[in-house]
Design a protein around this motif. Structure first.
Motif, PDB file in Angstrom:
ATOM      1  N   SER A   1     -34.639  39.438  -0.703  1.00  0.00           N
ATOM      2  CA  SER A   1     -34.412  40.679  -0.531  1.00  0.00           C
ATOM      3  C   SER A   1     -32.366  40.597  -0.926  1.00  0.00           C
ATOM      4  CB  SER A   1     -34.488  41.037   0.863  1.00  0.00           C
ATOM      5  OG  SER A   1     -35.199  41.024   1.337  1.00  0.00           O
TER       6      SER A   1
ATOM      7  N   ASN B   1     -43.184  42.439   6.021  1.00  0.00           N
ATOM      8  CA  ASN B   1     -43.440  43.737   5.440  1.00  0.00           C
ATOM      9  C   ASN B   1     -43.139  44.910   5.590  1.00  0.00           C
ATOM     10  OD1 ASN B   1     -44.510  41.906   2.968  1.00  0.00           O
ATOM     11  ND2 ASN B   1     -45.424  40.958   4.162  1.00  0.00           N
TER      12      ASN B   1
ATOM     13  N   VAL C   1     -40.943  47.622  -3.535  1.00  0.00           N
ATOM     14  CA  VAL C   1     -41.714  47.115  -2.229  1.00  0.00           C
ATOM     15  C   VAL C   1     -42.787  46.571  -2.507  1.00  0.00           C
ATOM     16  CG1 VAL C   1     -41.961  46.679  -0.490  1.00  0.00           C
ATOM     17  CG2 VAL C   1     -40.230  48.114  -0.931  1.00  0.00           C
TER      18      VAL C   1
ATOM     19  N   PHE D   1     -52.773  40.765   5.749  1.00  0.00           N
ATOM     20  CA  PHE D   1     -52.039  40.185   4.973  1.00  0.00           C
ATOM     21  C   PHE D   1     -53.022  38.761   5.641  1.00  0.00           C
ATOM     22  CE2 PHE D   1     -49.010  43.780   5.356  1.00  0.00           C
ATOM     23  CZ  PHE D   1     -48.452  43.632   4.284  1.00  0.00           C
TER      24      PHE D   1
ATOM     25  N   THR E   1     -38.787  35.593   0.911  1.00  0.00           N
ATOM     26  CA  THR E   1     -38.477  37.372   1.829  1.00  0.00           C
ATOM     27  C   THR E   1     -37.456  37.601   2.050  1.00  0.00           C
ATOM     28  OG1 THR E   1     -40.972  37.609   2.179  1.00  0.00           O
ATOM     29  CG2 THR E   1     -39.092  39.204   2.794  1.00  0.00           C
TER      30      THR E   1
ATOM     31  N   VAL F   1     -47.163  38.531  -1.123  1.00  0.00           N
ATOM     32  CA  VAL F   1     -47.980  38.031  -0.329  1.00  0.00           C
ATOM     33  C   VAL F   1     -49.421  38.234   0.719  1.00  0.00           C
ATOM     34  CG1 VAL F   1     -46.880  37.947   3.057  1.00  0.00           C
ATOM     35  CG2 VAL F   1     -45.274  38.693   1.068  1.00  0.00           C
TER      36      VAL F   1
ATOM     37  N   ASN G   1     -43.685  42.638  -3.916  1.00  0.00           N
ATOM     38  CA  ASN G   1     -43.648  41.081  -3.369  1.00  0.00           C
ATOM     39  C   ASN G   1     -44.317  41.181  -2.006  1.00  0.00           C
ATOM     40  OD1 ASN G   1     -41.833  40.048  -0.515  1.00  0.00           O
ATOM     41  ND2 ASN G   1     -41.889  38.941  -1.958  1.00  0.00           N
ATOM     42  N   LEU G   2     -45.116  42.644  -1.940  1.00  0.00           N
ATOM     43  CA  LEU G   2     -46.012  42.812  -0.821  1.00  0.00           C
ATOM     44  C   LEU G   2     -47.248  42.528  -1.065  1.00  0.00           C
ATOM     45  CD1 LEU G   2     -45.806  46.099   1.690  1.00  0.00           C
ATOM     46  CD2 LEU G   2     -48.133  45.378   0.319  1.00  0.00           C
TER      47      LEU G   2
ATOM     48  N   GLY H   1     -43.947  34.327   1.659  1.00  0.00           N
ATOM     49  CA  GLY H   1     -43.323  35.345   2.776  1.00  0.00           C
ATOM     50  C   GLY H   1     -41.655  34.240   3.783  1.00  0.00           C
TER      51      GLY H   1
ATOM     52  N   THR I   1     -39.687  46.121   5.412  1.00  0.00           N
ATOM     53  CA  THR I   1     -39.338  46.866   3.938  1.00  0.00           C
ATOM     54  C   THR I   1     -40.296  47.871   2.979  1.00  0.00           C
ATOM     55  OG1 THR I   1     -39.418  44.400   3.075  1.00  0.00           O
ATOM     56  CG2 THR I   1     -38.982  45.543   1.371  1.00  0.00           C
ATOM     57  N   LEU I   2     -40.599  48.375   3.429  1.00  0.00           N
ATOM     58  CA  LEU I   2     -41.929  49.224   3.013  1.00  0.00           C
ATOM     59  C   LEU I   2     -41.144  50.666   3.869  1.00  0.00           C
ATOM     60  CD1 LEU I   2     -44.307  50.029   1.229  1.00  0.00           C
ATOM     61  CD2 LEU I   2     -45.449  50.008   3.153  1.00  0.00           C
TER      62      LEU I   2
ATOM     63  N   SER J   1     -43.461  36.842   9.104  1.00  0.00           N
ATOM     64  CA  SER J   1     -43.750  37.194   7.518  1.00  0.00           C
ATOM     65  C   SER J   1     -44.106  38.385   7.035  1.00  0.00           C
ATOM     66  CB  SER J   1     -43.687  36.039   6.865  1.00  0.00           C
ATOM     67  OG  SER J   1     -43.067  34.831   6.750  1.00  0.00           O
TER      68      SER J   1
END
Length: 452
Positions: free
Chosen positions: A63, A285, A33, A350, A59, A40, A36-37, A56, A288-289, A281
């Motif tokens: 995904s 995150n 992850v 971020f 995203t 951002v 992409n994180l 963002g 996703t985490l 955005s």
């Protein structure tokens, strides 16, 4: 060189083995992850909020496509685990070799297809999401570059699926750790030194993805155990191909369906200004985490159930399901609660813009207490996949997490037009889908496992 110890899925303490299996996998998925994180974060901190919004805005599409590749990798994991369980009983190592090579070929082809679709249709898809005019050019450029790493991502997930099925979740962690560090360093180099923005962070991710794929393939090509990848087209097996696709495609579709449903959510978010889009955005995150932390236990659930089912040890199936569900629920509760307490600090990673942080907190306050609900849905789906049932759970997901969410967006959200009214759809859809998935799994277990 000392041979690394692997987890025995068919013997020993299930709570201990599931936990030790899941922890390295959890860290591996968190690092995945971070590709992409970190894109951002660095875009938002060292470029500007326009770059943050551009990256963002992709995203959900990222995904969507990575979800397909991860799903196919899950299919590889289940089929290889089942074959290894059967191998313990029948001693047929050639069938395992055929399954692994076939899975490699399937994942390679799917990775190329996803790369082409993502690259060619980047702008139309972003326009369909009503991406802001000031963000769309950067978002399109990011997707064009990022898509080049899709074949590598497909092969990494193939390798991760094979090694996990063999009980080795530590090496994928090591490989992805190395690639993750490289990704962050390249992000900083391209953005700060080279003065690039969305294109720089995308390029860094692509390079890191090929490094992680190269490392895991090297391991599979040189190992001397049952996980070895033998490159011979004569090993391609139509039955093994069907087995991988029958699990992998519905699982990939399931992941894609979540992303498609979330596209409607993103469309709702895009009704607001660029500050709200950027805040969303940043907050996304956390989703996703946390989902990837919980997903480690779902992978463990499917792997342990499939391996024990293949070995004929069906008495361990329900125990595995219950333990995995308890672990994933606890992970969702702990990480979601932590996000509620430290949401502003998380969002500050971020962006430097206070208005973006406050916008993101509107999402955090709804999602923080909702994550643990999803465990009942996703862990049960993994359990069904472990006993070879994947089509009906996918249909249930379509109805509960896609159709329901679309209806919600165009009714409840359309009436209130607020961020909280939009994000409450997650907890409601998860609860409804979980109830149906549990009913189906219990029915399938009694009919296909317990009855015979």
């Amino acid at each position: 060189m000392t041979k690394q110890k692997t987890i025995d899925m068919t013997e020993g303490s299930l709570p201990k083995n599931i936990l030790f299996f899941s922890l390295p996998l959890m860290l591996t998925q968190m690092l995945e992850v971070l590709f992409n994180l970190s894109d951002v974060a660095i875009a938002g901190k060292y470029a500007d909020y326009i770059a943050l919004g551009a990256v963002g805005s992709t995203t959900l599409l990222v995904s969507l496509f990575t979800g397909i590749l991860i799903g196919v990798g899950s299919g590889v994991n289940v089929r290889v685990a089942h074959r290894l369980g059967a191998q313990k009983a029948d001693g047929d190592t050639s069938a395992t070799a055929r399954t692994i090579y076939t899975a490699f070929a399937v994942c390679g082809v799917i990775g190329i297809i996803v790369c082409l679709v993502c690259g060619i249709f980047a702008r139309p898809m972003l326009e369909a999401l009503n991406t802001k005019d000031e963000l769309i050019d950067g978002a399109v450029l990011y997707l064009h570059i990022y898509s080049l790493g899709m074949p590598a991502m497909a092969l990494y997930n193939f390798g991760n699926g094979v090694l996990s099925a063999c009980g080795d979740t530590k090496r994928p962690l090591v490989y992805l750790s190395a690639a993750g560090v490289l990704n962050v360093l390249l992000n900083l180099f391209f953005v700060i030194v080279c003065k690039m923005a969305a294109d720089g962070v995308a390029l860094a991710s692509v390079i890191a993805q090929y490094v992680s794929a190269g490392l895991i393939l090297r391991r599979l090509l040189t190992t001397d155990d049952s996980c070895r990848l033998r490159l011979s087209h004569r090993l391609f097996d139509k039955k093994a191909c069907k087995g991988v696709l029958m699990i992998g495609v519905p699982t990939g579709m399931q992941n894609a369906i979540f992303a498609v449903a979330n596209l409607f959510v993103q469309t709702g978010v895009n009704h607001f200004d660029a500050i709200m889009v950027s805040g969303n955005s940043a907050a996304a995150n956390a989703d996703t985490l946390i989902f990837n932390v919980m997903s480690a236990f779902y992978t463990a659930c499917a792997s342990f159930i499939s391996r024990n089912h293949g070995a004929g040890k069906n008495d361990r199936i329900m125990k595995t399901y219950g333990i995995s569900l308890a672990y994933s629920f606890a992970a969702g509760a702990v990480f979601g609660g932590s996000l509620l307490l430290f949401g502003r600090q998380f969002l500050s990673l971020f962006t430097n813009e206070p208005r973006v942080v406050e916008a993101g907190m509107q999402r955090v306050m709804i999602m923080g207490w909702s994550y643990c609900i999803s465990a009942f849905m996703d862990c049960t789906i993994a359990a069904s996949r472990g006993i070879g049932r994947s089509v009906v759970p996918t249909v249930i997901v379509i109805m509960g997490s896609c159709v329901f969410r679309v209806i919600w967006v165009y009714t409840v959200f359309a009436h209130f037009m607020t961020i909280p009214s939009l994000y409450l759809l997650y907890s409601f859809s998860w609860a409804i889908t979980a109830a149906a998935e549990i009913a189906y799994f219990m029915h399938s277990y009694k009919k296909f496992i317990k009855a015979p």
